[in-house]
Structures are given as structure tokens and as C-alpha cells.
Design a protein around this motif. Structure first.
Motif, PDB file in Angstrom:
ATOM      1  N   ALA A 244      23.821  36.413  40.666  1.00 10.04           N
ATOM      2  CA  ALA A 244      24.201  36.284  42.072  1.00 10.04           C
ATOM      3  C   ALA A 244      24.236  37.650  42.767  1.00 10.04           C
ATOM      4  CB  ALA A 244      25.566  35.618  42.176  1.00 10.04           C
ATOM      5  N   PRO A 245      23.764  37.724  44.005  1.00  9.43           N
ATOM      6  CA  PRO A 245      23.676  39.003  44.724  1.00  9.43           C
ATOM      7  C   PRO A 245      25.000  39.431  45.360  1.00  9.43           C
ATOM      8  CG  PRO A 245      22.779  37.260  46.076  1.00  9.43           C
ATOM      9  CD  PRO A 245      23.153  36.618  44.775  1.00  9.43           C
ATOM     10  N   TYR A 246      26.041  39.554  44.517  1.00 11.67           N
ATOM     11  CA  TYR A 246      27.345  40.007  44.981  1.00 11.67           C
ATOM     12  C   TYR A 246      27.870  41.058  44.004  1.00 11.67           C
ATOM     13  CZ  TYR A 246      27.117  35.513  47.471  1.00 11.67           C
ATOM     14  OH  TYR A 246      26.727  34.453  48.242  1.00 11.67           O
ATOM     15  N   PRO A 247      28.704  41.980  44.482  1.00  7.41           N
ATOM     16  CA  PRO A 247      29.273  43.009  43.597  1.00  7.41           C
ATOM     17  C   PRO A 247      30.246  42.412  42.581  1.00  7.41           C
ATOM     18  CG  PRO A 247      29.485  43.619  45.928  1.00  7.41           C
ATOM     19  CD  PRO A 247      29.098  42.175  45.891  1.00  7.41           C
ATOM     20  N   ASP A 248      30.542  43.196  41.540  1.00 11.37           N
ATOM     21  CA  ASP A 248      31.548  42.806  40.553  1.00 11.37           C
ATOM     22  C   ASP A 248      32.888  42.541  41.241  1.00 11.37           C
ATOM     23  OD1 ASP A 248      29.546  43.392  38.792  1.00 11.37           O
ATOM     24  OD2 ASP A 248      30.540  45.116  37.861  1.00 11.37           O
ATOM     25  N   GLU A 249      33.617  41.586  40.687  1.00  9.19           N
ATOM     26  CA  GLU A 249      34.993  41.292  41.103  1.00  9.19           C
ATOM     27  C   GLU A 249      35.098  41.074  42.614  1.00  9.19           C
ATOM     28  OE1 GLU A 249      37.606  44.227  39.415  1.00  9.19           O
ATOM     29  OE2 GLU A 249      37.037  43.707  37.356  1.00  9.19           O
ATOM     30  N   SER A 250      34.225  40.194  43.131  1.00  5.40           N
ATOM     31  CA  SER A 250      34.169  39.926  44.571  1.00  5.40           C
ATOM     32  C   SER A 250      34.982  38.716  45.005  1.00  5.40           C
ATOM     33  CB  SER A 250      32.716  39.695  45.003  1.00  5.40           C
ATOM     34  OG  SER A 250      31.919  40.834  44.794  1.00  5.40           O
ATOM     35  N   LEU A 279      34.424  37.443  39.254  1.00  8.29           N
ATOM     36  CA  LEU A 279      35.837  37.175  39.529  1.00  8.29           C
ATOM     37  C   LEU A 279      36.702  38.423  39.426  1.00  8.29           C
ATOM     38  CD1 LEU A 279      36.720  33.791  37.795  1.00  8.29           C
ATOM     39  CD2 LEU A 279      36.887  34.307  40.230  1.00  8.29           C
ATOM     40  N   ARG A 280      37.695  38.485  40.289  1.00  6.00           N
ATOM     41  CA  ARG A 280      38.712  39.509  40.171  1.00  6.00           C
ATOM     42  C   ARG A 280      39.676  39.124  39.050  1.00  6.00           C
ATOM     43  NH1 ARG A 280      39.429  39.148  46.675  1.00  6.00           N
ATOM     44  NH2 ARG A 280      37.767  40.606  47.260  1.00  6.00           N
ATOM     45  N   PRO A 281      40.358  40.087  38.442  1.00 10.27           N
ATOM     46  CA  PRO A 281      41.368  39.747  37.427  1.00 10.27           C
ATOM     47  C   PRO A 281      42.381  38.753  37.978  1.00 10.27           C
ATOM     48  CG  PRO A 281      40.929  42.098  37.414  1.00 10.27           C
ATOM     49  CD  PRO A 281      40.195  41.547  38.605  1.00 10.27           C
ATOM     50  N   GLY A 282      42.667  37.734  37.198  1.00  8.13           N
ATOM     51  CA  GLY A 282      43.566  36.676  37.641  1.00  8.13           C
ATOM     52  C   GLY A 282      42.878  35.553  38.382  1.00  8.13           C
ATOM     53  N   GLY A 283      41.590  35.759  38.685  1.00  8.60           N
ATOM     54  CA  GLY A 283      40.833  34.740  39.407  1.00  8.60           C
ATOM     55  C   GLY A 283      40.554  33.518  38.553  1.00  8.60           C
ATOM     56  N   VAL A 284      40.154  32.446  39.211  1.00  5.27           N
ATOM     57  CA  VAL A 284      39.955  31.148  38.562  1.00  5.27           C
ATOM     58  C   VAL A 284      38.498  30.720  38.662  1.00  5.27           C
ATOM     59  CG1 VAL A 284      40.458  28.667  38.774  1.00  5.27           C
ATOM     60  CG2 VAL A 284      42.320  30.347  38.867  1.00  5.27           C
ATOM     61  N   VAL A 285      38.000  30.149  37.567  1.00  2.00           N
ATOM     62  CA  VAL A 285      36.685  29.519  37.555  1.00  2.00           C
ATOM     63  C   VAL A 285      36.867  28.046  37.221  1.00  2.00           C
ATOM     64  CG1 VAL A 285      36.254  30.004  35.097  1.00  2.00           C
ATOM     65  CG2 VAL A 285      34.329  29.612  36.647  1.00  2.00           C
TER      66      VAL A 285
END
Length: 373
Positions: A244-250, A279-285
């Protein structure tokens, strides 16, 4: 506005509606009235659980029966008839649909990539028999309109009627059940298509900036117009869920709805890894999929899976319902991993629960694999 529809949805004349309903009823008849006979024939021919390649052997033997071949062929023909009927109806309304899209309120955005390369597993077949598939580029939004109207007929209205949004609401219900503290600032759906699932998630988290990525330019143009007419701001982008064309931890929440069975075995692992990267730390998938697991299916269910491969252009069906998603998520680096079934709903409520290890059946529940980073 009628909550069971929306302004971008293609309409249907009397004759078009009659044709679409005929195809729907033909598909129901082939399933409810004819299929039981072939199921009984399969059980009678069953060589037993100890035989090698039991399902494949029985599937080949069934094809020796002319009536089975005719039934299987009619199922495929009915699917082709569905898309022909929808395509002709949408084509008649082309100018009006394009004008309606242009009249939509200025909400959200769409970013297209003229150099985008469609993944091979989508480029080499028309998934679900839809002519051109998800990535067909028509220069406008008609393929998205075909997908929207066709999806409602294809699902026989069981996924939220013409809105086709129950999966999105069910995903929200799962998040309420497992992650009641979740208040994401940025959300991403992988494989968002026309946004039928993305809009309910955006509505559930009105403070969030909501994004969606998909391979199809027409899907995204239509999805943006659809969301705008519904008063929801979404930011859509053409791209591949594997990179995906997004930065890390977006993002704080990343999800998909019935994406994985449209990909490939290798892509599933890469999508899990990409979810972790984004995902940022603590983020959900949370990945929502069809509510069945291969190991729990009876013999006829496994044969029907073979038919999905051959007669409905679903090459990753078996791999997707056989994958060990808990292991995949752990391998990608996630924690607090759970897999199970979320009760289907069009009205998610906090505290309602509905997540368990027992499937209630197709359209009554959906399989979900979720975790935290």
C-alpha cells in the motif's frame, strides 16, 4: 432519503427489473430445487474418508454424469446472465450516472495511478464472472455502478439489500465486541471496492479520517460519488493491498471485508505483514471473510468449493478458507489475536457482543480474524 438505497445506485426499468429478478430466481431454483439431487448423488458415490484425494476423485466422477454437468453449466450461465442484464441496464443510464457523480457534494478525495499494475491473480480472470473484473477501466464510473447493482442481485439482497452494507456494519459490531476502547484517528480499508463496507465504518467513527485502497479506478470514482451522496467523507486511492502507498505506522485501524479470498495464498501472508507495517502501536487489524472453514465443511461443501474455482472464477477460495489466520497474524508480529464468527447485523450496538467460535451460517455470521499491534 430511502435508507435502503442511495442516489448513485443505477435504477431499472420494468423490463430490466423483471429480467434481474428472473435471474435471481433462477439462481435460487438451481440451489434450492436442483442442488439437493446432486448432493445425494455425491453421497452415494462417496468412496469414503480413507480414500486418497477423496474430494477431487468424487468431483471428477460427478462430472461423468450429464445431469451434473448441465446443472453446473446452468449455474455458470445464470451468473453470466446476471452480469449481462446488469451491464445493459447500467449502460443505458451511463450519461445520467456520470452526471449524478459530477453533482455530488465536495467531500473526500480520490487519487488514481495511471501506471498502476493490476495483480496477476486479478488480471488473468474476471472474478465472479463480472466482465472486466474489479480493475476494468472505463474512464468513468460505470464498472463501479455495475458492481454495486450486480452485487445486490448476486447476494440475493441478503447483505443489506440494495445498500449491500451488512458486512461493514458487522465489522463495526466486531470492533465494539473486541475493542470497545477503540477510537481511531485514521482508518484504512484494504480492497474497499465501491465503499459499501467503508461507509458504515466511517459512520461509526465520525471523528476519524477514513481511507480506502483498491485496484479499480472505476470502482474508486463510483465509490467516491456514492459516499459523497451519502454525506460521508472518504479518501480513496488506487493501489495494491500487498504494498500500500502509505508510510509506516499511518493508521489506527486497518480492516478488510471479503478481500482475502479474492487474492492468492502468497498475498494473504503479505497483506498480514503490510497491515502490521501500516498500523501504529496499539492499533487494531480486523479481516472479515466468508463464514466457513474448510476443515469444518462436510463433503458436499468441499465439492461446492471446487465448483467456485471452476464455475465462478474463485481461484483462491479453498486457500482462503483453509488458511490459519491466527498463525498468519502472529507471524506478522501481532498480539491479542483471535479468530471466530461475528453475528451479522445492520445495526451494531456497543456491548451487544455477538463474537464466538460458532458460525451461524452464511449471511447470518461472518468469519473475523482480529488483533492488536
Amino acid at each position: 432519503m430511502d435508507t435502503n438505497s442511495h442516489p448513485m445506485l443505477p435504477g431499472a426499468s420494468h423490463d430490466e427489473a423483471a429480467e434481474q429478478l428472473f435471474v435471481r430466481d433462477l439462481k435460487v431454483w438451481l440451489t434450492d430445487e436442483v442442488e439437493p439431487y446432486h448432493r445425494e448423488q455425491a453421497l452415494a458415490l462417496d468412496p469414503g474418508p480413507g480414500s486418497n484425494a477423496r474430494v477431487e476423485t468424487l468431483y471428477e466422477r460427478l462430472h461423468e454424469d450429464e445431469s451434473f454437468r448441465a446443472w453446473a453449466g446452468l449455474r455458470r450461465t445464470a451468473q453470466e446472465m446476471l452480469w449481462t442484464a446488469i451491464g445493459e441496464s447500467v449502460g443505458r443510464q451511463a450519461d445520467g450516472l456520470e452526471a449524478r457523480g459530477a453533482e455530488a457534494p465536495e467531500l473526500g478525495s480520490v487519487t488514481l495511478d495511471p501506471d498502476f499494475v493490476v495483480p496477476e491473480y486479478l488480471a488473468d480472470r474476471d472474478v465472479h464472472m463480472m466482465p472486466g473484473g474489479y480493475a476494468h477501466e472505463d474512464g468513468g464510473l460505470l464498472q463501479g455502478a455495475v458492481m454495486d447493482r450486480g452485487g445486490a442481485v448476486y447476494m440475493l439482497g441478503r447483505n443489506g439489500g440494495l445498500m449491500n452494507d451488512v458486512r461493514g456494519h458487522t465489522l463495526v459490531s466486531h470492533l465494539y465486541a473486541r475493542f470497545s476502547d477503540l477510537a481511531p484517528a485514521r482508518v484504512l480499508e484494504l480492497g474497499c471496492g465501491i465503499g459499501a463496507s467503508l461507509v458504515p465504518v466511517a459512520t461509526a467513527f465520525p471523528e476519524a479520517e477514513v481511507h480506502g485502497i483498491d485496484v479499480g479506478a472505476s470502482m474508486l470514482r463510483y465509490g467516491l460519488a456514492r459516499a459523497r451522496h451519502l454525506g460521508v467523507a472518504v479518501h480513496l486511492r488506487q493501489g495494491d493491498a500487498e504494498a500500500a502507498p502509505y508510510p509506516d505506522e499511518s493508521f489506527d485501524l486497518i480492516f478488510s471485508c471479503v478481500l482475502l479470498h479474492e487474492t492468492s495464498p502468497e498475498a494473504i501472508a503479505r497483506i498480514m505483514a503490510e497491515s502490521h507495517r501500516l498500523l501504529r502501536p496499539g492499533g487494531v487489524v480486523a479481516h472479515l471473510e466468508v463464514p466457513m472453514r474448510y476443515e469444518a465443511m462436510d463433503l458436499w461443501g468441499k465439492i461446492r468449493g471446487e465448483m467456485e474455482y471452476d464455475y465462478n472464477n474463485e481461484p483462491n477460495w479453498k486457500a482462503a478458507i483453509s488458511a490459519d489466520y491466527k498463525a498468519e497474524l502472529v507471524a506478522a508480529g501481532f498480539r491479542d489475536v483471535e479468530t471466530g464468527y461475528q453475528a451479522a447485523t445492520a445495526a451494531p450496538v456497543k456491548g451487544a457482543g455477538g463474537f464466538s467460535d460458532t458460525s451461524q451460517g452464511v449471511f447470518r455470521s461472518w468469519f473475523v480474524a482480529s488483533a492488536r499491534k
